[in-house]
Scaffold this active site. Structure first.
Site, PDB file in Angstrom:
ATOM      1  N   THR A  23     -11.901   5.893  -0.269  1.00 45.16           N
ATOM      2  CA  THR A  23     -12.185   4.651  -0.012  1.00 45.16           C
ATOM      3  C   THR A  23     -12.482   4.500   1.564  1.00 45.16           C
ATOM      4  O   THR A  23     -11.524   4.072   2.506  1.00 45.16           O
ATOM      5  CB  THR A  23     -10.967   3.346  -0.065  1.00 45.16           C
ATOM      6  OG1 THR A  23     -10.642   3.449  -1.398  1.00 45.16           O
ATOM      7  CG2 THR A  23     -11.184   2.192   0.259  1.00 45.16           C
ATOM      8  N   GLU A  49      -2.955   4.253   6.076  1.00 49.59           N
ATOM      9  CA  GLU A  49      -1.679   3.356   5.769  1.00 49.59           C
ATOM     10  C   GLU A  49      -0.292   3.949   6.020  1.00 49.59           C
ATOM     11  O   GLU A  49       0.066   5.062   5.341  1.00 49.59           O
ATOM     12  CB  GLU A  49      -1.841   2.868   4.205  1.00 49.59           C
ATOM     13  CG  GLU A  49      -3.328   2.143   4.063  1.00 49.59           C
ATOM     14  CD  GLU A  49      -3.251   1.951   2.687  1.00 49.59           C
ATOM     15  OE1 GLU A  49      -4.402   0.922   2.345  1.00 49.59           O
ATOM     16  OE2 GLU A  49      -2.976   2.647   1.573  1.00 49.59           O
TER      17      GLU A  49
END
EC number: 2.3.1.35
Length: 393
Positions: free
Chosen positions: A179, A265
């Protein structure tokens, strides 16, 4: 940052939460040479499929990007929406629809809010030249915590040029692509076929050498546009300045790739994993990626636990050729394993000290050949679970 012949624009189209830029446009005043690489996921988003068709022409005028919605797994409507988006931009910049590319990032399986995109495009095009590349980098963010921008300058035939790139990505990051979106613009004049080759080579050692969580996205795209506005002699294989351009491009992409990992993240560590002494470069890459993707290894990094056994195990199941009694393993310059067994002494304490750092290296020497590969990864923290558990809420 100024890259001759390129203009940028970004607006709030209410695709994401209010108050956030979410629709961006990168536009070249003249047709530019273009090259791109895409996700290898067999489930590809509509914009990826459309761009794959269009970049075969080797030229491009603009890229329009939305964040907040991936336009993936949206069927025929998704492709229709992608085409309409490019058509709306093309007619306003005076280009052919086939000269406009589109990229999307965000939630999968939800149709694009086309009424908002239709409403945002007129002001997006009207605002060309009003935004900086930094603002474009901010507009394409999803779970990123900071915009990612890198640039280099070089010369060819005595003429200066700029290479500037932006990227987004913080989760679902693993080769090949993930991503992540990346856009590189240069005012250098570059032969389209050579641009494609050199861009793919640079991707192999940058975006295809990173992993945050081992997941591969439906939307990943990296695009480079070269419009020749600098006025240099056209760069091609073996031409004056070509080698410098290739090095600078790789530096830009590698820097962006590292920023993506550092913004992973919930990440608290940035780790460089090198496997050397393998039978081949492919074997080395296989082993390095196994280490970098292992949840047990990554949680040990987070816990600052010098658990070399987890790394050794990952190398063993990677599929690479391994003879354990030859292998060495290091945390920075601290030897943890020698001849396939724990090095002993104060290695445990010193290794733990290395893992307390924010950035460190893991090196495995297989002592079997000349194969070598380096990949970049992060740790796996409690926050990673929270961010992804709450993503759609």
């Amino acid at each position: 940052m100024n890259v001759k012949g390129f203009r940028f624009s970004a607006v709030e189209a209410a695709i994401k939460k209010p108050g956030r830029l979410d629709l961006a446009l990168i536009c070249s005043d003249a047709p530019a040479a273009v090259a791109a690489v895409y996700t290898t996921n067999k489930v590809k988003a509509a914009p990826v499929l459309l761009d794959m068709e269009r970049t075969t022409s080797g030229t491009c005028r603009a890229v329009v990007v939305n964040s907040g919605n991936a336009n993936a797994c949206t069927g025929d409507r998704g492709m229709e929406d992608a085409r309409e988006t490019t058509s709306l931009v093309a007619e306003r910049i005076g280009a052919s629809e086939h000269e406009v590319l589109v990229c999307s990032t965000g939630v999968i399986g939800v149709p694009l809010p086309m009424e908002r995109i239709r409403g945002g495009i007129p002001s997006l095009v009207a605002g060309l030249g009003s935004a900086t590349l930094d603002q474009i980098a901010a507009a394409i963010m999803t779970t990123d915590t900071f915009p990612k921008l890198e640039a280099r300058t070089g010369t060819a035939g005595g003429v200066g040029y700029t290479i500037a790139g932006i990227a987004k990505g913080a989760g679902m990051i693993m080769p090949n692509m993930a991503t992540m979106l990346a856009f590189v613009v240069t005012d250098a004049a570059v032969d389209p076929q050579w641009l494609d080759r050199v861009f793919r080579r640079a991707n192999d050692t940058s975006f295809n050498a990173i992993t945050v969580d081992g997941d591969m996205s439906t939307n990943d795209t990296a695009i480079i546009m070269a419009n020749g506005a600098a006025g240099n002699p056209v760069l091609s294989e073996g031409s004056e300045g070509a080698a410098e351009f290739a090095v600078l491009l790789e530096e830009v992409l590698l820097s962006l790739a590292k920023l993506i990992v550092k913004d992973g993240e919930g990440a608290t560590k940035f780790v460089e994993v090198t496997v050397k002494g393998a039978r081949s470069d492919a074997d080395a890459k296989r082993a390095a990626m196994a280490v970098a993707n292992s949840c047990l290894v990554k949680t040990a990094f987070f816990g600052q636990d010098a658990n070399w056994g987890r790394i050794f195990a990952a190398v063993g199941y990677s599929g690479a050729d391994v003879e354990p009694d030859r292998a060495e393993l290091f945390f920075d310059d601290v030897r943890m394993v020698q001849g396939g067994v724990f090095a002993g002494g104060d290695a445990e304490a010193r290794g733990t000290g290395v893992l307390r750092k924010k950035e460190f290296t893991v090196t495995v020497d297989l002592h079997l050949g000349d194969g070598r590969a380096t990949v970049y990864t992060s740790d796996l923290s409690y926050d990673y679970v929270k961010i992804n558990a709450d993503y759609r809420t």
